[in-house]
Write an enzyme that holds these catalytic residues in place. Sequence first.
Site, PDB file in Angstrom:
ATOM      1  N   LYS A 130       2.986 -29.773   6.729  1.00 12.38           N
ATOM      2  CA  LYS A 130       4.125 -30.295   7.489  1.00 12.38           C
ATOM      3  C   LYS A 130       4.408 -31.733   7.060  1.00 12.38           C
ATOM      4  CE  LYS A 130       3.542 -27.374  11.557  1.00 12.38           C
ATOM      5  NZ  LYS A 130       4.787 -26.646  11.785  1.00 12.38           N
ATOM      6  N   ARG A 189       0.834  -1.214   0.000  1.00 16.62           N
ATOM      7  CA  ARG A 189       0.000   0.000   0.000  1.00 16.62           C
ATOM      8  C   ARG A 189       0.863   1.257   0.000  1.00 16.62           C
ATOM      9  NH1 ARG A 189      -4.768  -2.042   4.069  1.00 16.62           N
ATOM     10  NH2 ARG A 189      -3.988  -4.158   4.009  1.00 16.62           N
ATOM     11  N   ASP A 197      -7.641 -19.965  17.187  1.00 16.17           N
ATOM     12  CA  ASP A 197      -6.349 -19.837  16.515  1.00 16.17           C
ATOM     13  C   ASP A 197      -5.791 -21.200  16.105  1.00 16.17           C
ATOM     14  OD1 ASP A 197      -4.017 -18.389  15.667  1.00 16.17           O
ATOM     15  OD2 ASP A 197      -2.979 -19.038  17.489  1.00 16.17           O
ATOM     16  N   ASP A 257      -3.427   1.390  -3.407  1.00 13.66           N
ATOM     17  CA  ASP A 257      -4.489   1.184  -2.431  1.00 13.66           C
ATOM     18  C   ASP A 257      -5.300  -0.063  -2.815  1.00 13.66           C
ATOM     19  OD1 ASP A 257      -6.751   1.356  -0.886  1.00 13.66           O
ATOM     20  OD2 ASP A 257      -6.831   3.560  -0.999  1.00 13.66           O
ATOM     21  N   HIS A 317      -5.848 -26.051  12.762  1.00 14.51           N
ATOM     22  CA  HIS A 317      -4.755 -27.020  12.658  1.00 14.51           C
ATOM     23  C   HIS A 317      -5.072 -28.351  13.346  1.00 14.51           C
ATOM     24  CE1 HIS A 317      -2.708 -23.546  11.256  1.00 14.51           C
ATOM     25  NE2 HIS A 317      -2.302 -23.084  12.407  1.00 14.51           N
ATOM     26  N   HIS A 327      -1.387 -24.367   7.358  1.00 15.13           N
ATOM     27  CA  HIS A 327       0.003 -24.773   7.120  1.00 15.13           C
ATOM     28  C   HIS A 327       0.358 -26.081   7.820  1.00 15.13           C
ATOM     29  CE1 HIS A 327       0.976 -22.750  10.963  1.00 15.13           C
ATOM     30  NE2 HIS A 327       2.069 -23.477  10.968  1.00 15.13           N
ATOM     31  N   LYS A 353      -5.402 -18.407   7.071  1.00 14.35           N
ATOM     32  CA  LYS A 353      -6.302 -18.421   8.193  1.00 14.35           C
ATOM     33  C   LYS A 353      -6.096 -17.139   9.003  1.00 14.35           C
ATOM     34  CE  LYS A 353      -5.138 -20.407  12.155  1.00 14.35           C
ATOM     35  NZ  LYS A 353      -4.124 -19.645  12.892  1.00 14.35           N
ATOM     36  N   GLU A 397       3.558 -24.576  22.701  1.00 10.17           N
ATOM     37  CA  GLU A 397       4.516 -23.546  22.294  1.00 10.17           C
ATOM     38  C   GLU A 397       5.096 -22.899  23.539  1.00 10.17           C
ATOM     39  OE1 GLU A 397       3.357 -21.304  18.521  1.00 10.17           O
ATOM     40  OE2 GLU A 397       1.452 -21.541  19.551  1.00 10.17           O
TER      41      GLU A 397
END
Length: 506
Positions: free
Chosen positions: A196, A59, A249, A102, A254, A192, A162, A230
């Site tokens: 894997k 942008r 999330d 834009d 996933h 993703h 996502k 994590e």
Amino acid sequence: MSGEDKFASLIGGHRPEATNIVIFGANGDLTKRKLLPALAHMHHWNLLGHNSRIIGVVRQKWTHADWVHYVHDELLNYFPEAVVNPPSWRVIAAKLDLVSGDLAEPVTYRHIAEALHEHEGRKNALFYLAIPPAWYDTVARHLHEAGLSDESEGFRRLVIEKPFGMDLPSAQKLNIDIQSYFDEAQIYRIDHYLGKEAVQNLMVFRFANSVLEPLWNRNYIDHVQISVAESLGVGYRAGYYETSGALRDMIQSHLMQVMSLVAMEAPVSLDADDVRDEKMKVLRSIRPFSADTVKTQAVRAQYAAGEVDGEKAQAYRSEPGVDAASSTETFAAVKFYIDNWRWQGVPFVLRTGKRLPVHVSEICIRFKEPPQKLFELNDGNVRNNELIFRLQPDAGMQLSMTAKQPGLSTHLRGVNLDATYGMDGLGMPEAYETLLHDVMMGEAGLFSRADEVEECWKIVAPILDAWAEESDIATYPAGTFDIPGMDTLLQGCEGGWRDLSESVQE
Ligand code: BG6
């Protein structure tokens, strides 16, 4: 086969047709951390078609030189091998093109169309939306209105990151909107985790070997655990995470995708829709949650201050950008039941969280105890057989068995049959490389179909609704698994939660 093709075939990829890779959000986080390194790596393996170009869309008022410098500097941070070798960098730099404008203005899309027309040969294009979800609909509409969804001059594919919606109604609306500009076959919804290596290997292990199939059911399997732990906190993503939380999330996308691959029946073929039809059958067999079962089958919590990897870690509520009274969950665990012939009564327990003591993702298939305790189980290491698919670190598979301790007495001990998927120093492709390659090849099997995404939202909706009503949230000290209620999810299951630190090799 030319020398270059042989190089590409070392990691088994076919070289796609030349493609214009148009990245919206070219100066964003995903682009620098994942997309540019993946594309540079594909170039290294000779998997980017000749004449392919990487067209950044930003942008800001950037010049072509700004874009080239940006890519150079970010590759230096995230994939230095691509730029320290001057001949390799020159080839990558020659592929770079820029459109600055834009996203709400038709003229920006006219410039993109012009950029495609400068391309020799077919005008294939992959439009990667690495931008906030609020823009997906607008960009898809403008692309369509500029004639850029028309495939008469080459393929046109739309790649969407996502989160795909925030709940069932918003995902349904987004599907309807986007499908009015692009055909479903042109839409690639990225998850993703499906890219894997270990997740893809799950299908191969299940359906290219005959030893597992007779065991893969409620007669032999006690329960399944899928964990994504994590150690990092929310970092700089509070703005997004505050509206999301761990359930949206990670679990809705996933972990539920991985669960459906573990549980599905063998597909008729490897065609994208045959695989996705089988995953859909699993999702449609999941027992719906009620307000009561949410209380007993779903747990959430938020990290408080603590210590991770020997360093002090602040509470989630003290992270920059987080509301001081936030009740967003940074840990979520859910127990699912799949009401079909194969899985009746077998719990699938999914858990994920941030600021946990380890960074490990794995699937643990825990088998039932032998029906007769013939040997005295007098060694603390002995436990139910487990089949572990480790996604990270060190992707691989492990089967834990019980064996005799060498010696004159019949003491038992656990032994592990271990197979890591290391590729003889060749390096494993990153998830984003696999997925970008598949988009260019037109292979959609590792991407979520509209109905799968909606079904996942439908399943978790009662949990989201119940949690939205709660202003209080339990906490756990950062760097621990001291999560109130987590153990109750495994009541009645054999063996308790797997100790994920076993998957972290020193
Ligand atoms: C993303 C989530 O989709 O996956 C992040 O938005 C999470 O919150 C990440 O950290 C985990 O991915 P990986 O590949 O690092 O396990």
